[in-house]
Design a protein around this motif. Structure first.
Motif, PDB file in Angstrom:
ATOM      1  N   PHE A 143       0.841  -1.197   0.000  1.00 22.95           N
ATOM      2  CA  PHE A 143       0.000   0.000   0.000  1.00 22.95           C
ATOM      3  C   PHE A 143       0.881   1.254   0.000  1.00 22.95           C
ATOM      4  O   PHE A 143       2.031   1.225   0.418  1.00 22.95           O
ATOM      5  CB  PHE A 143      -0.930   0.013   1.221  1.00 22.95           C
ATOM      6  N   ARG A 144       0.300   2.324  -0.444  1.00 19.08           N
ATOM      7  CA  ARG A 144       1.009   3.599  -0.447  1.00 19.08           C
ATOM      8  C   ARG A 144       1.009   4.202   0.955  1.00 19.08           C
ATOM      9  O   ARG A 144       0.147   3.896   1.788  1.00 19.08           O
ATOM     10  CB  ARG A 144       0.364   4.564  -1.431  1.00 19.08           C
ATOM     11  N   SER A 145       1.964   5.069   1.190  1.00 16.79           N
ATOM     12  CA  SER A 145       2.027   5.811   2.448  1.00 16.79           C
ATOM     13  C   SER A 145       2.447   7.245   2.141  1.00 16.79           C
ATOM     14  O   SER A 145       2.951   7.534   1.053  1.00 16.79           O
ATOM     15  CB  SER A 145       3.000   5.160   3.436  1.00 16.79           C
ATOM     16  N   LYS A 146       2.247   8.114   3.094  1.00 18.09           N
ATOM     17  CA  LYS A 146       2.614   9.519   2.917  1.00 18.09           C
ATOM     18  C   LYS A 146       2.854  10.138   4.280  1.00 18.09           C
ATOM     19  O   LYS A 146       2.512   9.559   5.326  1.00 18.09           O
ATOM     20  CB  LYS A 146       1.502  10.284   2.196  1.00 18.09           C
ATOM     21  N   PHE A 147       3.465  11.312   4.284  1.00 22.96           N
ATOM     22  CA  PHE A 147       3.592  12.094   5.508  1.00 22.96           C
ATOM     23  C   PHE A 147       2.355  12.970   5.650  1.00 22.96           C
ATOM     24  O   PHE A 147       1.918  13.625   4.696  1.00 22.96           O
ATOM     25  CB  PHE A 147       4.840  12.972   5.479  1.00 22.96           C
ATOM     26  N   HIS A 148       1.797  12.984   6.846  1.00 24.63           N
ATOM     27  CA  HIS A 148       0.708  13.907   7.166  1.00 24.63           C
ATOM     28  C   HIS A 148       1.305  15.049   7.971  1.00 24.63           C
ATOM     29  O   HIS A 148       1.921  14.833   9.013  1.00 24.63           O
ATOM     30  CB  HIS A 148      -0.385  13.203   7.969  1.00 24.63           C
ATOM     31  N   TYR A 149       1.117  16.274   7.489  1.00 24.61           N
ATOM     32  CA  TYR A 149       1.743  17.446   8.102  1.00 24.61           C
ATOM     33  C   TYR A 149       0.701  18.237   8.890  1.00 24.61           C
ATOM     34  O   TYR A 149      -0.427  18.440   8.438  1.00 24.61           O
ATOM     35  CB  TYR A 149       2.362  18.337   7.022  1.00 24.61           C
ATOM     36  N   LYS A 150       1.110  18.687  10.060  1.00 22.76           N
ATOM     37  CA  LYS A 150       0.216  19.452  10.913  1.00 22.76           C
ATOM     38  C   LYS A 150       0.996  20.548  11.629  1.00 22.76           C
ATOM     39  O   LYS A 150       1.998  20.272  12.298  1.00 22.76           O
ATOM     40  CB  LYS A 150      -0.453  18.533  11.940  1.00 22.76           C
ATOM     41  N   ILE A 151       0.537  21.793  11.471  1.00 25.35           N
ATOM     42  CA  ILE A 151       1.108  22.909  12.232  1.00 25.35           C
ATOM     43  C   ILE A 151       0.363  22.981  13.555  1.00 25.35           C
ATOM     44  O   ILE A 151      -0.810  23.345  13.603  1.00 25.35           O
ATOM     45  CB  ILE A 151       0.980  24.237  11.463  1.00 25.35           C
ATOM     46  N   LYS A 152       1.028  22.598  14.627  1.00 26.17           N
ATOM     47  CA  LYS A 152       0.414  22.613  15.954  1.00 26.17           C
ATOM     48  C   LYS A 152       0.528  24.017  16.536  1.00 26.17           C
ATOM     49  O   LYS A 152       1.613  24.594  16.575  1.00 26.17           O
ATOM     50  CB  LYS A 152       1.102  21.603  16.875  1.00 26.17           C
ATOM     51  N   ARG A 153      -0.587  24.554  16.999  1.00 24.44           N
ATOM     52  CA  ARG A 153      -0.619  25.916  17.518  1.00 24.44           C
ATOM     53  C   ARG A 153      -1.129  25.952  18.948  1.00 24.44           C
ATOM     54  O   ARG A 153      -1.876  25.074  19.371  1.00 24.44           O
ATOM     55  CB  ARG A 153      -1.523  26.792  16.643  1.00 24.44           C
ATOM     56  N   SER A 154      -0.725  26.991  19.648  1.00 23.57           N
ATOM     57  CA  SER A 154      -1.244  27.221  20.984  1.00 23.57           C
ATOM     58  C   SER A 154      -2.682  27.703  20.879  1.00 23.57           C
ATOM     59  O   SER A 154      -3.013  28.547  20.039  1.00 23.57           O
ATOM     60  CB  SER A 154      -0.398  28.277  21.708  1.00 23.57           C
TER      61      SER A 154
ATOM     62  N   PHE B 290       2.586  -4.520   3.391  1.00 19.76           N
ATOM     63  CA  PHE B 290       3.772  -3.684   3.199  1.00 19.76           C
ATOM     64  C   PHE B 290       3.347  -2.312   2.701  1.00 19.76           C
ATOM     65  O   PHE B 290       2.230  -2.116   2.203  1.00 19.76           O
ATOM     66  CB  PHE B 290       4.714  -4.349   2.186  1.00 19.76           C
ATOM     67  N   ILE B 291       4.253  -1.359   2.850  1.00 20.07           N
ATOM     68  CA  ILE B 291       4.005  -0.003   2.355  1.00 20.07           C
ATOM     69  C   ILE B 291       5.208   0.457   1.555  1.00 20.07           C
ATOM     70  O   ILE B 291       6.349   0.045   1.806  1.00 20.07           O
ATOM     71  CB  ILE B 291       3.746   0.992   3.506  1.00 20.07           C
TER      72      ILE B 291
ATOM     73  N   SER C 237       3.652  12.927  10.435  1.00 15.77           N
ATOM     74  CA  SER C 237       3.372  11.547  10.818  1.00 15.77           C
ATOM     75  C   SER C 237       3.241  10.690   9.562  1.00 15.77           C
ATOM     76  O   SER C 237       2.640  11.129   8.570  1.00 15.77           O
ATOM     77  CB  SER C 237       2.078  11.458  11.630  1.00 15.77           C
ATOM     78  N   VAL C 238       3.806   9.488   9.625  1.00 14.90           N
ATOM     79  CA  VAL C 238       3.654   8.549   8.515  1.00 14.90           C
ATOM     80  C   VAL C 238       2.242   7.966   8.575  1.00 14.90           C
ATOM     81  O   VAL C 238       1.816   7.433   9.598  1.00 14.90           O
ATOM     82  CB  VAL C 238       4.709   7.434   8.588  1.00 14.90           C
ATOM     83  N   VAL C 239       1.519   8.089   7.473  1.00 12.76           N
ATOM     84  CA  VAL C 239       0.138   7.616   7.397  1.00 12.76           C
ATOM     85  C   VAL C 239       0.026   6.617   6.255  1.00 12.76           C
ATOM     86  O   VAL C 239       0.484   6.881   5.136  1.00 12.76           O
ATOM     87  CB  VAL C 239      -0.843   8.792   7.174  1.00 12.76           C
ATOM     88  N   VAL C 240      -0.550   5.461   6.549  1.00 11.74           N
ATOM     89  CA  VAL C 240      -0.823   4.459   5.517  1.00 11.74           C
ATOM     90  C   VAL C 240      -2.137   4.825   4.836  1.00 11.74           C
ATOM     91  O   VAL C 240      -3.115   5.185   5.507  1.00 11.74           O
ATOM     92  CB  VAL C 240      -0.915   3.048   6.135  1.00 11.74           C
ATOM     93  N   LEU C 241      -2.178   4.766   3.523  1.00 19.49           N
ATOM     94  CA  LEU C 241      -3.414   5.055   2.798  1.00 19.49           C
ATOM     95  C   LEU C 241      -4.347   3.852   2.901  1.00 19.49           C
ATOM     96  O   LEU C 241      -4.513   3.061   1.975  1.00 19.49           O
ATOM     97  CB  LEU C 241      -3.104   5.395   1.346  1.00 19.49           C
ATOM     98  N   GLY C 242      -4.953   3.733   4.084  1.00 23.13           N
ATOM     99  CA  GLY C 242      -5.798   2.581   4.375  1.00 23.13           C
ATOM    100  C   GLY C 242      -7.112   2.566   3.635  1.00 23.13           C
ATOM    101  O   GLY C 242      -7.850   1.578   3.714  1.00 23.13           O
ATOM    102  N   ASN C 243      -7.434   3.650   2.909  1.00 14.68           N
ATOM    103  CA  ASN C 243      -8.671   3.656   2.144  1.00 14.68           C
ATOM    104  C   ASN C 243      -8.642   2.634   0.996  1.00 14.68           C
ATOM    105  O   ASN C 243      -9.682   2.318   0.414  1.00 14.68           O
ATOM    106  CB  ASN C 243      -8.942   5.054   1.586  1.00 14.68           C
TER     107      ASN C 243
END
Length: 534
Positions: free
Chosen positions: A230-241, A332-333, A253-259
């Motif tokens: 399966f494919r995977s990708k990085f999920h990006y998030k700007i965490k703010r106060s 596998f990814i 975060s590494v995210v598996v394209l589970g769809n």
């Protein structure tokens, strides 16, 4: 806000501009220097619009100096300067163009006529209603940055200086800065890309250290196993106060394209019990009413001694063995974009990862197993809320509410709470984060009397600015008396852009209604009726 008319309006209203050091060279010293400029002429030439500005400060120059600024072309233009001076303005009022500035312009003209130079002060800056639009305080020590941590600010400022594109050293990230959708988009950001690279490296190092992945050559797999790549990708998030909107972390975060996974083959059940938002509010209300100790966000918080625990990469610490199907068959990814890996190598997945449909379910049962080992039982119909009555291990009652990877822990006794924390951190790899300030995107405020308040002011402001409603006037009556909205009011042919805009606003409004603004429930109810046809 169209820039050419705006340039002419800035000349008419005499809007003072602050230019950072890398925008202007002092002709007397030959060195870059910050300066203050007054727009004096807007004109068009060869299809481009320019703004000429007179240098007011520094004073005492040997010759009258004017600065030519392109309105929208080139690296250093009026558009970028307005973003620097007025924090990404959307309306004329955001840059101080209102009836009030006419009086300021008249004062400047008067002092110019009598041969005096009027020094710019805060009264001559944009007269917006919000402090976030106030004049920028320029710093020469390059310590001003958007992050809460000095080391990250140093990296940010050094990157800005190396690129020399936004010369106010970018003391803040735009509150509306979107999260990158892909690795390519993250790398295109001229100043945040080193932080995304750092986050990617940290994520991959942690996955290898925790034994989540193993390298396998694609040629070593059977034809059947190759179907489970399966494919995977990085999920990006700007965490703010939640209180200041300052960036606290750039997270990848590494995210598996589970769809692309098939239920019944790759997993059996993806359902994971999650308590309603009101459950966490009830736990905090019990803490405030009974002056108990409360902890939150994979953490523990108290009204008297507030502390925090954070579980590192919660899904990875869950176990598939608690699921009905047990450990899944091998799958596998592909390495995510941005990972420098040799050709023909795939990763075998050994532990739950974000994106795999049953990872959240595995996390819930891992937590449930730990809670039962400590003497907890599920609280009624809420399978993710546990209660432990006083026993030999914990002499005082404990209540735990788990919202995926955010926990609230309620206890009236500090030693009992500390004992639970120790047991929790012995089971899960985590850290003690100190005082509770946020929970599920809400700012948590605890006063000296133990009263607890939830706020979403930063989130609400971001919604209003995103949907260009920040300058609208508030009203006490949400709908005209006797007015009833019907589908007859909707246009026959829907504009797709308007449809996306409307549905996005309504969906963002729901979170406010659920957490801190029940008074908006009527407005949300009426608006949600027309999501399909605004």
């Amino acid at each position: 806000m169209k820039l050419p008319p705006l340039a002419r309006a800035m000349v008419e209203h005499k809007v003072i501009l602050e230019l950072p050091a890398t925008w202007w060279i002092n002709p007397d010293t030959g060195k870059y220097q910050k300066c203050t400029a007054l727009p004096v002429l807007a004109y068009s030439e060869t299809k481009f619009t320019y703004l000429n500005a007179e240098i007011l400060d520094p004073q005492g120059l040997h010759e009258v100096t004017e600065l030519q600024l392109p309105v929208s072309t080139g690296k250093w233009n009026l558009h970028s300067l307005l973003d620097i001076n007025f924090r990404f303005p959307k309306t004329l009022r955001d840059v101080g163009l209102s009836t009030r500035t006419k009086a300021l312009a008249a004062a400047i003209r008067h002092w110019s006529d009598v041969g005096e130079v009027l020094h710019p002060t805060s009264t001559l800056c944009a007269d917006a209603d919000t402090p976030t639009r106030s004049a920028h305080v320029w710093r020469d020590d390059f310590t001003s940055g958007p992050f809460d941590y000095p080391a990250d600010n140093s990296l940010w400022c050094s990157r800005v200086l190396a690129g020399a594109t936004n010369a106010d050293y970018l003391s803040t990230v735009d509150a509306l800065e979107p999260d990158p959708k892909s690795h390519r988009q993250a790398m295109k950001h001229p100043h945040l890309n080193p932080f995304w690279l750092k986050a990617e490296d940290g994520e991959m190092s942690s996955l290898w250290d925790r034994g989540c992945l193993r390298k396998i050559r694609r040629s070593d797999l059977t034809s059947e196993e190759r179907k489970d790549i399966f494919r995977s990708k990085f999920h990006y998030k700007i965490k703010r106060s939640c209180s200041t909107d300052k960036v606290t972390k750039c997270k990848a975060s590494v995210v598996v394209l589970g769809n692309h996974m098939t239920q019944g083959e790759d997993y059996l059940n993806a359902f994971a019990p999650v308590p309603r938002a009101t459950a966490g509010c009830i736990v905090m209300a019990l803490a405030a009413g009974g002056r108990c100790t409360i902890h939150s966000e994979w953490m523990v918080q108290s009204l008297d001694i507030t502390q925090s625990l954070d579980i590192t990469q919660a899904f990875i610490q869950s176990k598939w063995q608690y699921l009905q199907e047990g450990n899944p068959s091998r799958f596998f990814i592909n390495p995510p974009d941005g990972v420098d890996e040799e050709e023909g190598v795939v990763y075998g997945v050994l532990k739950p990862l974000y994106g795999i449909p049953n990872s959240a379910r595995a996390l819930h049962f891992t937590l449930d197993d730990f809670m039962k080992s400590q003497g907890f039982v599920a609280a009624g119909f809420e399978d993710s809320v546990w209660v432990c009555e006083p026993n030999d291990t914990y002499p005082e009652q404990l209540i735990v509410s788990a919202h995926i990877d955010d926990l609230l822990v309620l206890c009236a006794d500090i030693p009992t709470l500390n004992k639970f924390k120790a047991a929790f951190l012995a089971w899960f790899d985590g850290t003690d984060d100190g005082l509770l300030t946020e929970y599920l995107g809400c700012e948590v405020i605890i006063d000296s009397n133990g009263n607890l308040t939830l706020r979403q002011s930063a989130y609400a402001e971001r919604i209003l600015r995103t949907y260009e409603a920040w300058d609208l006037h508030s009203v006490k009556t949400q709908l005209e008396p006797g007015k009833q909205l019907t589908k007859k009011d909707s246009p026959e042919f829907m504009d797709p852009a308007l449809h996306r805009h409307y549905s996005g606003f309504v969906s963002h409004l729901l979170f406010l209604v659920q957490m801190t603004r029940p008074d908006l429930a009527f407005a949300f109810s009426e608006l949600s009726k027309f999501v399909q046809s605004p």
